[in-house]
Scaffold this motif. Sequence first.
Motif, PDB file in Angstrom:
ATOM      1  N   UNK A   1       0.843  -1.206   0.000  1.00 45.95           N
ATOM      2  CA  UNK A   1       0.000   0.000   0.000  1.00 45.95           C
ATOM      3  C   UNK A   1       0.874   1.250   0.000  1.00 45.95           C
ATOM      4  N   UNK A   2       1.944   1.212   0.817  1.00 44.79           N
ATOM      5  CA  UNK A   2       2.851   2.361   0.881  1.00 44.79           C
ATOM      6  C   UNK A   2       3.558   2.577  -0.455  1.00 44.79           C
ATOM      7  N   UNK A   3       3.913   1.469  -1.125  1.00 41.06           N
ATOM      8  CA  UNK A   3       4.554   1.580  -2.439  1.00 41.06           C
ATOM      9  C   UNK A   3       3.656   2.355  -3.398  1.00 41.06           C
ATOM     10  N   UNK A   4       2.363   2.019  -3.368  1.00 48.16           N
ATOM     11  CA  UNK A   4       1.478   2.679  -4.326  1.00 48.16           C
ATOM     12  C   UNK A   4       1.253   4.141  -3.919  1.00 48.16           C
ATOM     13  N   UNK A   5       1.177   4.389  -2.609  1.00 46.67           N
ATOM     14  CA  UNK A   5       1.048   5.778  -2.137  1.00 46.67           C
ATOM     15  C   UNK A   5       2.294   6.586  -2.521  1.00 46.67           C
ATOM     16  N   UNK A   6       3.444   5.931  -2.404  1.00 45.19           N
ATOM     17  CA  UNK A   6       4.713   6.595  -2.730  1.00 45.19           C
ATOM     18  C   UNK A   6       4.765   6.954  -4.219  1.00 45.19           C
ATOM     19  N   UNK A   7       4.325   6.015  -5.053  1.00 46.11           N
ATOM     20  CA  UNK A   7       4.343   6.265  -6.500  1.00 46.11           C
ATOM     21  C   UNK A   7       3.432   7.445  -6.849  1.00 46.11           C
ATOM     22  N   UNK A   8       2.227   7.455  -6.246  1.00 41.66           N
ATOM     23  CA  UNK A   8       1.295   8.566  -6.490  1.00 41.66           C
ATOM     24  C   UNK A   8       1.897   9.880  -6.008  1.00 41.66           C
ATOM     25  N   UNK A   9       2.494   9.830  -4.805  1.00 46.11           N
ATOM     26  CA  UNK A   9       3.066  11.052  -4.232  1.00 46.11           C
ATOM     27  C   UNK A   9       4.230  11.561  -5.075  1.00 46.11           C
ATOM     28  N   UNK A  10       4.996  10.636  -5.635  1.00 43.66           N
ATOM     29  CA  UNK A  10       6.104  11.043  -6.511  1.00 43.66           C
ATOM     30  C   UNK A  10       5.588  11.770  -7.746  1.00 43.66           C
ATOM     31  N   UNK A  11       4.465  11.257  -8.293  1.00 47.97           N
ATOM     32  CA  UNK A  11       3.853  11.940  -9.447  1.00 47.97           C
ATOM     33  C   UNK A  11       3.431  13.357  -9.060  1.00 47.97           C
ATOM     34  N   UNK A  12       2.752  13.447  -7.910  1.00 48.93           N
ATOM     35  CA  UNK A  12       2.308  14.768  -7.438  1.00 48.93           C
ATOM     36  C   UNK A  12       3.501  15.685  -7.236  1.00 48.93           C
ATOM     37  N   UNK A  13       4.561  15.124  -6.651  1.00 41.72           N
ATOM     38  CA  UNK A  13       5.777  15.907  -6.408  1.00 41.72           C
ATOM     39  C   UNK A  13       6.309  16.476  -7.727  1.00 41.72           C
TER      40      UNK A  13
END
Length: 235
Positions: free
Chosen positions: A42-54
Amino acid sequence: MQPHDNLLKLQEIDTIIDSKRHKKNNLEAQKELEKVQSDIAKLDSLEAKSNDTYKQRKQSQDRIESQITMLEQKMKKEQDRLYSGKVSNPKELGSIQEELKHFEKNKDGIENDLLEVMESVQEIEDMLNKIKARKEDLSKKSNELEGKVVEQTAAYDKEIEELLPKRDTQASKIDKSLLAQYDSLREELGGVAVAALIDGLCQGCHVQLPAQEADRIASSKELNKCPNCERILVP
Ligand SMILES: [Zn+2]
């Protein structure tokens, strides 16, 4: 010794082996490990989304910064004109000053946008750092749990390994057709094919047999089954 005592002993060994296999296949550490691994996913997918937002926010920041640079260049040009001494017409000088004021106002607005976007970049950076730290914790925990699972599985395997020869010895004392019947009953009845009959109580289903039936079975040399649960009864 009762005629079917060997069957009861075999059942006892099989019950112990089954229980160890069940425990081995239902390790608490394994369940915890699966939970931790799913949290990491779950954290991996949150991290990927957050990286896109970043990335998106960083791009906005770059865009705003280059708008400011362009504006500053325009202002510099106008200021140079203003102080160059080449322009002496008061009307023209006034219009340059007006324009500079207008640029200044624009710049203030864009600088506010820049501050906002920089704050939002900072927010997402903080979040990414938190995710990273949490993932490191979970990864450590996952490694520990994996170690536990391996260790506990090996311990049960060893115990089962030690019981198997005893099981084979016990099985070899039993007639082949009876053994086949035992095996298929075990499959049918959730592992327990044989139950002791103690004081008229079937130890397989804990139902009390009528006294007459219990007495008959107690003195019988035949193979008897519990009328309730169908297990072979050994008095
Ligand atoms: Zn029964």
